[in-house]
Design a protein around this motif. Sequence first.
Motif, mmCIF file in Angstrom:
data_model
loop_
_atom_site.group_PDB
_atom_site.id
_atom_site.type_symbol
_atom_site.label_atom_id
_atom_site.label_comp_id
_atom_site.label_asym_id
_atom_site.label_seq_id
_atom_site.Cartn_x
_atom_site.Cartn_y
_atom_site.Cartn_z
ATOM 1 N N TRP A 149 0.819 -1.220 0.000
ATOM 2 C CA TRP A 149 0.000 0.000 0.000
ATOM 3 C C TRP A 149 0.849 1.265 0.000
ATOM 4 C CZ3 TRP A 149 -4.701 0.286 -1.590
ATOM 5 C CH2 TRP A 149 -5.559 -0.803 -1.443
ATOM 6 N N THR A 150 2.085 1.170 0.498
ATOM 7 C CA THR A 150 2.974 2.327 0.440
ATOM 8 C C THR A 150 3.256 2.727 -0.994
ATOM 9 O OG1 THR A 150 4.054 1.544 2.462
ATOM 10 C CG2 THR A 150 5.210 3.222 1.201
ATOM 11 N N LEU A 151 3.258 1.753 -1.880
ATOM 12 C CA LEU A 151 3.586 1.991 -3.287
ATOM 13 C C LEU A 151 2.331 1.997 -4.152
ATOM 14 C CD1 LEU A 151 6.834 -0.155 -3.502
ATOM 15 C CD2 LEU A 151 6.637 2.344 -3.468
ATOM 16 N N ASP A 152 1.296 2.656 -3.653
ATOM 17 C CA ASP A 152 0.033 2.796 -4.375
ATOM 18 C C ASP A 152 -0.380 4.263 -4.308
ATOM 19 O OD1 ASP A 152 -2.832 2.865 -4.961
ATOM 20 O OD2 ASP A 152 -2.747 0.690 -4.869
ATOM 21 N N ASP A 153 -0.689 4.848 -5.455
ATOM 22 C CA ASP A 153 -1.053 6.271 -5.456
ATOM 23 C C ASP A 153 -2.398 6.543 -4.802
ATOM 24 O OD1 ASP A 153 -2.697 5.191 -7.427
ATOM 25 O OD2 ASP A 153 -2.161 6.661 -8.974
ATOM 26 N N TRP A 154 -3.206 5.500 -4.635
ATOM 27 C CA TRP A 154 -4.538 5.669 -4.034
ATOM 28 C C TRP A 154 -4.429 6.287 -2.639
ATOM 29 C CZ3 TRP A 154 -9.096 4.572 -6.524
ATOM 30 C CH2 TRP A 154 -10.264 4.615 -5.765
ATOM 31 N N GLU A 155 -3.495 5.780 -1.851
ATOM 32 C CA GLU A 155 -3.352 6.257 -0.476
ATOM 33 C C GLU A 155 -2.777 7.670 -0.406
ATOM 34 O OE1 GLU A 155 -4.565 4.480 2.269
ATOM 35 O OE2 GLU A 155 -5.417 3.588 0.462
ATOM 36 N N GLN A 156 -2.162 8.132 -1.466
ATOM 37 C CA GLN A 156 -1.527 9.443 -1.464
ATOM 38 C C GLN A 156 -2.422 10.540 -2.047
ATOM 39 O OE1 GLN A 156 1.346 9.578 0.146
ATOM 40 N NE2 GLN A 156 1.115 7.362 0.388
ATOM 41 N N TYR A 157 -3.170 10.193 -3.073
ATOM 42 C CA TYR A 157 -3.855 11.227 -3.838
ATOM 43 C C TYR A 157 -5.373 11.068 -3.942
ATOM 44 C CZ TYR A 157 0.838 12.046 -5.978
ATOM 45 O OH TYR A 157 2.165 12.295 -6.226
ATOM 46 N N ALA A 158 -5.900 9.878 -3.720
ATOM 47 C CA ALA A 158 -7.301 9.619 -4.071
ATOM 48 C C ALA A 158 -8.256 10.383 -3.164
ATOM 49 C CB ALA A 158 -7.601 8.125 -4.010
ATOM 50 N N PHE A 159 -9.132 11.139 -3.772
ATOM 51 C CA PHE A 159 -10.210 11.791 -3.024
ATOM 52 C C PHE A 159 -11.350 12.137 -3.968
ATOM 53 C CE2 PHE A 159 -12.389 15.682 -1.595
ATOM 54 C CZ PHE A 159 -12.992 15.148 -0.466
ATOM 55 N N TYR A 160 -12.547 11.742 -3.548
ATOM 56 C CA TYR A 160 -13.755 12.230 -4.194
ATOM 57 C C TYR A 160 -14.847 12.248 -3.137
ATOM 58 C CZ TYR A 160 -16.835 13.690 -7.860
ATOM 59 O OH TYR A 160 -17.682 14.463 -8.632
ATOM 60 N N GLY A 202 18.243 -5.805 -3.277
ATOM 61 C CA GLY A 202 18.132 -6.733 -4.396
ATOM 62 C C GLY A 202 16.762 -7.327 -4.584
ATOM 63 N N SER A 203 15.719 -6.573 -4.238
ATOM 64 C CA SER A 203 14.369 -7.110 -4.347
ATOM 65 C C SER A 203 13.625 -6.488 -5.527
ATOM 66 C CB SER A 203 13.620 -6.912 -3.026
ATOM 67 O OG SER A 203 13.573 -5.541 -2.655
ATOM 68 N N CYS A 204 12.303 -6.372 -5.423
ATOM 69 C CA CYS A 204 11.480 -6.009 -6.572
ATOM 70 C C CYS A 204 10.552 -4.852 -6.208
ATOM 71 C CB CYS A 204 10.678 -7.233 -7.023
ATOM 72 S SG CYS A 204 9.769 -6.999 -8.566
ATOM 73 N N PHE A 205 10.808 -3.707 -6.790
ATOM 74 C CA PHE A 205 10.013 -2.493 -6.576
ATOM 75 C C PHE A 205 8.839 -2.515 -7.544
ATOM 76 C CE2 PHE A 205 9.185 1.894 -7.999
ATOM 77 C CZ PHE A 205 8.972 2.557 -6.806
ATOM 78 N N VAL A 206 7.611 -2.574 -7.015
ATOM 79 C CA VAL A 206 6.407 -2.602 -7.853
ATOM 80 C C VAL A 206 5.529 -1.414 -7.474
ATOM 81 C CG1 VAL A 206 4.358 -3.896 -8.552
ATOM 82 C CG2 VAL A 206 6.489 -5.114 -8.056
ATOM 83 N N LEU A 207 5.382 -0.476 -8.381
ATOM 84 C CA LEU A 207 4.562 0.710 -8.134
ATOM 85 C C LEU A 207 3.206 0.542 -8.804
ATOM 86 C CD1 LEU A 207 4.609 3.610 -6.894
ATOM 87 C CD2 LEU A 207 5.164 4.415 -9.198
ATOM 88 N N THR A 208 2.148 0.832 -8.061
ATOM 89 C CA THR A 208 0.789 0.757 -8.596
ATOM 90 C C THR A 208 0.210 2.160 -8.716
ATOM 91 O OG1 THR A 208 0.413 -1.420 -7.598
ATOM 92 C CG2 THR A 208 -1.527 -0.153 -8.229
ATOM 93 N N ASN A 209 -0.137 2.547 -9.934
ATOM 94 C CA ASN A 209 -0.752 3.841 -10.187
ATOM 95 C C ASN A 209 -2.088 3.665 -10.891
ATOM 96 O OD1 ASN A 209 2.365 5.586 -10.923
ATOM 97 N ND2 ASN A 209 1.212 5.503 -9.039
ATOM 98 N N HIS A 210 -2.979 4.632 -10.692
ATOM 99 C CA HIS A 210 -4.260 4.672 -11.382
ATOM 100 C C HIS A 210 -4.235 5.899 -12.295
ATOM 101 C CE1 HIS A 210 -4.918 2.388 -7.689
ATOM 102 N NE2 HIS A 210 -5.904 1.772 -8.313
#
Length: 321
Positions: A198-209, A239-247
């Motif tokens: 969830w840290t790497l999801d834009d929903w928690e940072q920007y989503a509002f309606y 050495g892991s895997c950075f996965v960013l989720t954006n809408h």
Amino acid sequence: MSTSAFADSQHPITWPAGFTAAASFTFDVDAESCVIAHDPTSTRRMSLMSHQSYGPKVAVPRLLQILARQDVRATFFIPGFTAESYPDVVRQIVDGGHEVAHHGYLHEPMQGIDAATEASYIDRGLEALEKVAGIRPVGYRAPWWELNWHSPALLADRGFLYDSSLLDGDAPYRMSVSSGSPAGAGDTRDIVEIPVDWTLDDWEQYAFYPGVTGSGVIESPAKVLEMWTLEAQAHHSQGSCFVLTNHPFISGRPSKAVALEQLIERVKGMDGMWVTTLEKIAEHTKATVTEVHTHARIDVPVAPGFGARFKPGRVQVPALS
């Protein structure tokens, strides 16, 4: 960074020659589907529908330009309803060389649904993507990241290579489907899991309606860029895997898109970082990782006061055939 993060010891992985870590930029093209699934009466709200349609109409073309300029291939998770509603946008994504993956049909609520109902959602989404884009996706992301115990077997039944919905790791791993499979312990199949956060999801940072989601606090893209950069640096160092989720209807807005491109440039500039699609990461995981993980199960028959039973997960290394 002056110090390195400690690696995910539960999911060891080595990357292709020349790479020491991996990163993938992913986009959930929900458009109107997620709010309709949450509340079908949302279709009566013209302004809300316009807020969601900004994603495929304005944001996706902008994001495709950014990705082309950065020479990055991304993974787009697309609900079947979105594909049917915006077929030209989906074709633009395919023509850009990006991966199209499955994200339900109408971004349906998944929590607690039975296997037959979930199978119908998956199949309808597959039919829509195949009809519109001419592809049968190998990747799946559950709406709201809400996977059920029977979901992995349903995905394996349909030939999916990987899922990206769980939150129990920093690196991809092979996941047994036996926990929720009708065959139970006798089912030896597995699929790749590429964890999210969830840290790497834009929903928690920007989503509002208003009346739909969010607290009303919309973060500055500068703050989000700093946070995601720190996450990318930590994944890179361990050495892991950075996965960013954006809408797209969120991160495709002007200042957020600018910050996203700045992040892409930073991640690309990390020495030994493999920036690619989730499909490529899953193929590599399937080909090189031998351990297969099951997940712990907790059974609470009636209520906690009546006792609970913990069934631990396990790691198996299949015998060579």
